[in-house]
Scaffold this motif. Structure first.
Motif, mmCIF file in Angstrom:
data_model
loop_
_atom_site.group_PDB
_atom_site.id
_atom_site.type_symbol
_atom_site.label_atom_id
_atom_site.label_comp_id
_atom_site.label_asym_id
_atom_site.label_seq_id
_atom_site.Cartn_x
_atom_site.Cartn_y
_atom_site.Cartn_z
ATOM 1 N N ILE A 2 45.204 38.153 35.755
ATOM 2 C CA ILE A 2 45.832 37.201 37.158
ATOM 3 C C ILE A 2 47.330 37.433 36.149
ATOM 4 C CG2 ILE A 2 46.509 34.518 37.360
ATOM 5 C CD1 ILE A 2 43.382 36.527 38.730
ATOM 6 N N THR A 3 48.374 38.476 37.289
ATOM 7 C CA THR A 3 49.720 38.315 36.619
ATOM 8 C C THR A 3 50.188 37.258 37.153
ATOM 9 O OG1 THR A 3 50.625 39.199 38.593
ATOM 10 C CG2 THR A 3 49.053 40.577 36.954
ATOM 11 N N ALA A 4 51.988 37.591 35.930
ATOM 12 C CA ALA A 4 52.480 35.636 36.302
ATOM 13 C C ALA A 4 53.266 36.040 37.735
ATOM 14 C CB ALA A 4 53.742 37.047 35.175
ATOM 15 N N LYS A 22 47.336 28.802 38.100
ATOM 16 C CA LYS A 22 46.683 29.874 37.017
ATOM 17 C C LYS A 22 44.633 29.529 36.875
ATOM 18 C CE LYS A 22 46.400 32.501 33.018
ATOM 19 N NZ LYS A 22 44.903 31.874 32.160
ATOM 20 N N LYS A 23 44.349 28.687 37.490
ATOM 21 C CA LYS A 23 43.077 27.855 37.636
ATOM 22 C C LYS A 23 42.664 28.638 39.175
ATOM 23 C CE LYS A 23 40.151 24.216 37.092
ATOM 24 N NZ LYS A 23 39.507 23.194 36.418
ATOM 25 N N ALA A 24 43.849 28.207 40.391
ATOM 26 C CA ALA A 24 43.229 28.670 41.385
ATOM 27 C C ALA A 24 42.916 30.131 41.707
ATOM 28 C CB ALA A 24 43.711 27.914 42.545
ATOM 29 N N LEU A 25 43.568 30.649 40.583
ATOM 30 C CA LEU A 25 43.630 32.505 41.115
ATOM 31 C C LEU A 25 42.719 32.747 40.761
ATOM 32 C CD1 LEU A 25 47.756 33.177 40.909
ATOM 33 C CD2 LEU A 25 46.025 33.932 42.560
ATOM 34 N N GLU A 26 41.803 32.429 39.148
ATOM 35 C CA GLU A 26 41.194 32.303 38.451
ATOM 36 C C GLU A 26 39.443 32.693 39.195
ATOM 37 O OE1 GLU A 26 42.690 32.124 33.893
ATOM 38 O OE2 GLU A 26 41.618 30.215 35.186
ATOM 39 N N GLU A 27 39.607 30.890 39.870
ATOM 40 C CA GLU A 27 38.876 30.542 40.323
ATOM 41 C C GLU A 27 38.273 31.390 41.746
ATOM 42 O OE1 GLU A 27 36.640 27.651 40.010
ATOM 43 O OE2 GLU A 27 36.929 27.811 38.244
ATOM 44 N N CYS A 28 39.061 31.901 42.005
ATOM 45 C CA CYS A 28 39.646 33.044 43.923
ATOM 46 C C CYS A 28 39.477 34.646 43.347
ATOM 47 C CB CYS A 28 40.645 32.299 44.760
ATOM 48 S SG CYS A 28 40.111 30.990 44.699
ATOM 49 N N ASN A 29 39.825 34.479 42.362
ATOM 50 C CA ASN A 29 39.510 35.815 41.864
ATOM 51 C C ASN A 29 40.643 36.408 42.407
ATOM 52 O OD1 ASN A 29 37.060 36.480 41.191
ATOM 53 N ND2 ASN A 29 35.996 36.096 43.136
ATOM 54 N N GLY A 30 41.972 35.973 42.151
ATOM 55 C CA GLY A 30 43.502 36.457 42.274
ATOM 56 C C GLY A 30 43.822 36.987 43.678
ATOM 57 N N ASN A 31 42.814 36.416 45.084
ATOM 58 C CA ASN A 31 43.141 36.125 46.187
ATOM 59 C C ASN A 31 44.293 34.835 46.414
ATOM 60 O OD1 ASN A 31 42.881 35.344 48.805
ATOM 61 N ND2 ASN A 31 41.425 36.973 49.074
ATOM 62 N N ILE A 32 45.048 35.248 47.541
ATOM 63 C CA ILE A 32 46.256 34.017 47.181
ATOM 64 C C ILE A 32 45.614 33.085 48.113
ATOM 65 C CG2 ILE A 32 48.563 34.127 48.592
ATOM 66 C CD1 ILE A 32 49.183 34.287 45.463
ATOM 67 N N ASP A 33 45.305 33.145 49.970
ATOM 68 C CA ASP A 33 45.099 32.573 50.739
ATOM 69 C C ASP A 33 43.438 31.705 49.698
ATOM 70 O OD1 ASP A 33 47.095 33.931 52.525
ATOM 71 O OD2 ASP A 33 45.142 35.016 53.706
ATOM 72 N N SER A 35 42.936 31.479 47.301
ATOM 73 C CA SER A 35 43.915 30.075 46.094
ATOM 74 C C SER A 35 43.967 29.108 47.159
ATOM 75 C CB SER A 35 43.779 30.319 45.431
ATOM 76 O OG SER A 35 43.738 31.648 44.283
ATOM 77 N N ILE A 36 45.053 29.044 48.011
ATOM 78 C CA ILE A 36 46.129 27.621 48.346
ATOM 79 C C ILE A 36 44.703 26.921 49.046
ATOM 80 C CG2 ILE A 36 47.074 27.678 50.613
ATOM 81 C CD1 ILE A 36 48.771 30.092 50.241
ATOM 82 N N ASP A 37 43.430 27.718 49.685
ATOM 83 C CA ASP A 37 42.360 27.174 50.537
ATOM 84 C C ASP A 37 41.989 25.550 49.176
ATOM 85 O OD1 ASP A 37 43.068 27.588 52.792
ATOM 86 O OD2 ASP A 37 41.456 28.762 52.598
ATOM 87 N N TRP A 38 41.669 25.980 48.059
ATOM 88 C CA TRP A 38 41.919 25.468 46.718
ATOM 89 C C TRP A 38 41.924 24.577 46.331
ATOM 90 C CZ3 TRP A 38 42.851 25.015 41.723
ATOM 91 C CH2 TRP A 38 41.159 24.779 40.826
#
Length: 292
Positions: A2-4, A22-33, A35-38
């Protein structure tokens, strides 16, 4: 990984805090879309939906600690939320955090750490949980000398806040000056603080009025002297007639008669200069019930 830049992109898309992104991206393996849903499922990205709303209610607040004081304005969309315990708790955290820091600008203050991330993160998180757009509009930090005293006054539960610094007098005098400023709305402490361009514009308006009234051209300059004096009495704290005076005593004279001089005056009125929402109470309640 997960990059800055990935965290920054998600933050810009959702308005959520850095840690939440950061937590959302970690939970969703870096997937932006994903992560937005999360974030939406967790109710954290609500803040982004409210970014274009008008937040012109809120509170102006002051905290003094030793020789340091901070005055702030924090806004909400409705007066109802501005009185909410979660909102007032947030305002108190902001005050305490700033007064215990070296921050002197709003930009620096937003980066200060609290128990819920930075002040900026705290505001975004509270926007999501409270359900209205919240914003930290302005602040000023004041440091006084040992010979000076603070005068702080809050009017109408935080609709107006005034902070003064008086040298050589006591707290009661300083508070009286702050109460006066709350009522009479001075723009400057003394006449020398009125910007030249502002005064020149006022003189032009005065002159045009006198010409329209048919005053003789050779008398206008003399009449202007009196009009400028009256203008100073309206906009300058020291020149105003003290509201508690019984003998036409000016604020400057009141302070001087009590052994002091005015050093600083800061007056915040919630929402001044901002667009206000044009909605009635029934519509407001209906929106709250619909969860908007």
């Amino acid at each position: 990984m997960i990059t800055a830049s990935l965290v920054k992109e998600l933050r810009e898309k959702t308005g959520a805090g850095m840690l939440d992104c950061k937590k959302a991206l970690e939970e969703c393996n870096g997937n932006i879309d994903a992560s937005i849903d999360w974030l939406r499922e967790k109710g954290i990205s609500k803040a982004a939906k409210k970014a274009d709303r008008i937040a012109a209610e809120g509170v102006a607040a002051i905290l003094t600690k030793g020789n340091k004081a901070v005055i702030i304005e924090v806004n909400a969309e409705t007066d109802f939320v501005a009185k909410n315990e979660k909102f007032t708790d947030m305002v108190n955290v902001i005050l305490e955090t700033i007064v215990d820091s070296d921050a002197t600008t709003l930009e620096d203050a937003l980066k200060l750490s609290t128990n819920e991330g930075t002040i900026e993160d705290l505001i975004i998180a509270k926007t999501a949980t409270i359900g209205e757009k919240l914003s930290f509009r302005r602040m000023q930090v004041v440091t006084k000398k040992d010979s000076e005293v603070f005068g702080d006054y809050i009017h109408m539960g935080g609709k107006i806040a005034v902070l003064t610094v008086i040298d050589g007098a006591n707290n009661a005098v300083a508070k009286d000056v702050s109460m006066h400023a709350a009522a009479m709305k001075p723009l400057y402490v003394k006449s020398s603080e009125v910007p030249t361009d502002v005064l020149d514009k006022e003189k032009e308006i005065m002159k045009a009025e006198l010409i329209n009234e048919g005053k003789p051209a050779d008398k206008i300059e003399n009449i202007l002297v009196g009009k400028v004096k009256k203008y100073y009495e309206e906009v300058c704290l020291e020149n105003q007639i003290f509201v508690k005076a019984e003998n036409k005593e000016t604020v400057s004279e009141f302070v001087k008669n009590n052994g002091g001089t005015i050093t600083t005056m800061i007056r915040y009125e919630v929402g001044e200069g901002m667009e206000k929402r044009e909605e009635n109470f029934a519509e407001e309640v209906a929106k709250q019930m619909q969860g908007k």
